[in-house]
Design a protein around this motif. Structure first.
Motif, PDB file in Angstrom:
ATOM      1  N   VAL A 268       0.670  -1.172  -0.095  1.00 36.67           N
ATOM      2  CA  VAL A 268       0.160  -0.043   0.061  1.00 36.67           C
ATOM      3  C   VAL A 268       1.030   1.374  -0.235  1.00 36.67           C
TER       4      VAL A 268
ATOM      5  N   VAL B  28      -4.894   6.608  -2.630  1.00 39.11           N
ATOM      6  CA  VAL B  28      -4.406   5.717  -1.787  1.00 39.11           C
ATOM      7  C   VAL B  28      -3.941   4.402  -3.108  1.00 39.11           C
TER       8      VAL B  28
ATOM      9  N   ALA C  30      -2.888  -0.085  -3.628  1.00 37.14           N
ATOM     10  CA  ALA C  30      -2.510  -1.262  -2.982  1.00 37.14           C
ATOM     11  C   ALA C  30      -2.592  -2.079  -4.811  1.00 37.14           C
TER      12      ALA C  30
ATOM     13  N   VAL D 213     -12.613  -4.800  -3.030  1.00 34.19           N
ATOM     14  CA  VAL D 213     -10.906  -4.424  -1.723  1.00 34.19           C
ATOM     15  C   VAL D 213     -12.087  -3.070  -1.060  1.00 34.19           C
ATOM     16  N   ARG D 214     -11.404  -3.091   0.104  1.00 31.42           N
ATOM     17  CA  ARG D 214     -11.635  -1.859   1.411  1.00 31.42           C
ATOM     18  C   ARG D 214     -10.914  -1.398   1.831  1.00 31.42           C
ATOM     19  N   ILE D 215     -10.561  -0.363   1.420  1.00 38.45           N
ATOM     20  CA  ILE D 215      -9.780   1.430   1.886  1.00 38.45           C
ATOM     21  C   ILE D 215     -10.538   2.483   2.209  1.00 38.45           C
TER      22      ILE D 215
ATOM     23  N   GLY E 128     -16.571  -0.591  -1.431  1.00 36.69           N
ATOM     24  CA  GLY E 128     -15.370  -1.312  -1.606  1.00 36.69           C
ATOM     25  C   GLY E 128     -15.108  -1.159  -3.653  1.00 36.69           C
TER      26      GLY E 128
ATOM     27  N   ALA F 205      -3.648   5.603   5.938  1.00 36.86           N
ATOM     28  CA  ALA F 205      -5.172   3.974   4.977  1.00 36.86           C
ATOM     29  C   ALA F 205      -4.745   2.563   5.633  1.00 36.86           C
TER      30      ALA F 205
ATOM     31  N   VAL G 106      -5.996  -0.610   4.693  1.00 35.90           N
ATOM     32  CA  VAL G 106      -6.633  -1.675   2.759  1.00 35.90           C
ATOM     33  C   VAL G 106      -6.610  -3.477   3.353  1.00 35.90           C
ATOM     34  N   TRP G 107      -7.674  -3.566   2.687  1.00 32.83           N
ATOM     35  CA  TRP G 107      -8.328  -5.041   2.968  1.00 32.83           C
ATOM     36  C   TRP G 107      -8.747  -5.576   2.029  1.00 32.83           C
TER      37      TRP G 107
ATOM     38  N   SER H  90      -1.111  -1.374   5.127  1.00 31.08           N
ATOM     39  CA  SER H  90      -1.347   0.139   5.401  1.00 31.08           C
ATOM     40  C   SER H  90      -1.001   0.531   5.352  1.00 31.08           C
TER      41      SER H  90
END
Length: 249
Positions: free
Chosen positions: A134, A145, A147, A162-164, A198, A226, A228-229, A243
């Motif tokens: 990230v 952001v 990723a 993908v969630r940020i 996301g 940030a 991210v997952w 992150s």
């Protein structure tokens, strides 16, 4: 006052943040905490969760805290991003605070350090099928952001997202903003990019996919970073998290 859990400055200028690479196979566990500034038991359980994250460090554990609309509908963190706080509540079916979700699973009961450690250790010992690198760039009040997501194993062919989250490490008040006496709030979600829904992800083994989203920074936010997952909407399992934090605690 600065938070030891996470210190990355997003100055209102052009700046690149040092990336945090989730090493291949090593899982970074995501803790999602639910609270409210007027929830009495939250005042005792939140410090336990925060201490746990500090003890383990952000290479192994990342926390994002959401604020709900009850018992106080005027919770200032809830009012900052009503749509995303409501969306994550509906996604997990949260109907009471405090609550805690570990890598997408609604466990353990908040306020129990040993139970939290057991839940996290179980996840840490499970290899992650993804690596996430990230980074973020700020221009004026706009943050982008990015990723880079690499699959090290087979993953579901559909349903991945993908969630940020933009997270503020510490917000302190001279006087409590609610009725439970808390004056310090850690790892608070301030915004989600583009929102909690996301960005859909399609990826196969040994493939790398880049996801990039842009949002607006509030000048009152301090040291924002940030998280991210990647999550499987079919069962809410979090496959990996990372992150922009440069180093663990």
């Amino acid at each position: 006052m600065r938070a030891s859990c996470c210190i990355i400055i997003l100055a209102l200028a052009v700046m690149s943040l040092a990336p945090q690479d989730a090493q291949g196979g090593q899982r970074t566990v995501l803790l999602e905490s639910f609270t409210n500034v007027s929830c009495p038991p939250c005042a005792s359980s939140n410090p336990i969760t925060h201490q746990f994250v500090e003890d383990y460090g952000t290479t192994l554990v990342l926390k994002v805290q959401y604020h709900m609309s009850w018992p106080s509908a005027t919770d200032p963190f809830y009012l900052t991003d009503i749509a995303d706080n409501d969306a994550v509540r509906a996604y997990y079916g949260v109907n009471a605070v405090p609550d805690l979700v570990t890598d997408g699973v609604n466990e353990p009961s908040p306020g129990n350090y040993a139970a939290l450690e057991a839940a996290v250790q179980k996840r840490i010992l499970t290899d992650a099928p993804l690596e996430i690198l990230v980074g973020a760039t700020v221009v004026g009040d706009q943050v982008t952001v990015t990723a880079d997501i690499t699959a090290d194993d087979d993953v579901p062919a559909s349903g991945l997202v993908v969630r940020i989250a933009l997270v503020e490490p510490l917000v302190g008040f001279v006087e409590p903003p609610g009725s439970n006496g808390e004056t310090e709030f850690h790892c608070s979600m301030r915004d989600m990019l583009p929102d909690f829904a996301g960005t859909a992800l399609s990826i196969t083994n040994r493939q790398t996919v880049q996801v990039s989203e842009t949002g607006t920074l509030d000048p009152t936010w301090q040291d924002v970073y940030a998280v991210v997952w990647v999550q499987d909407n079919a069962d809410k399992n979090v496959l990996q998290a990372a992150s922009t934090l440069a180093s663990p605690d």
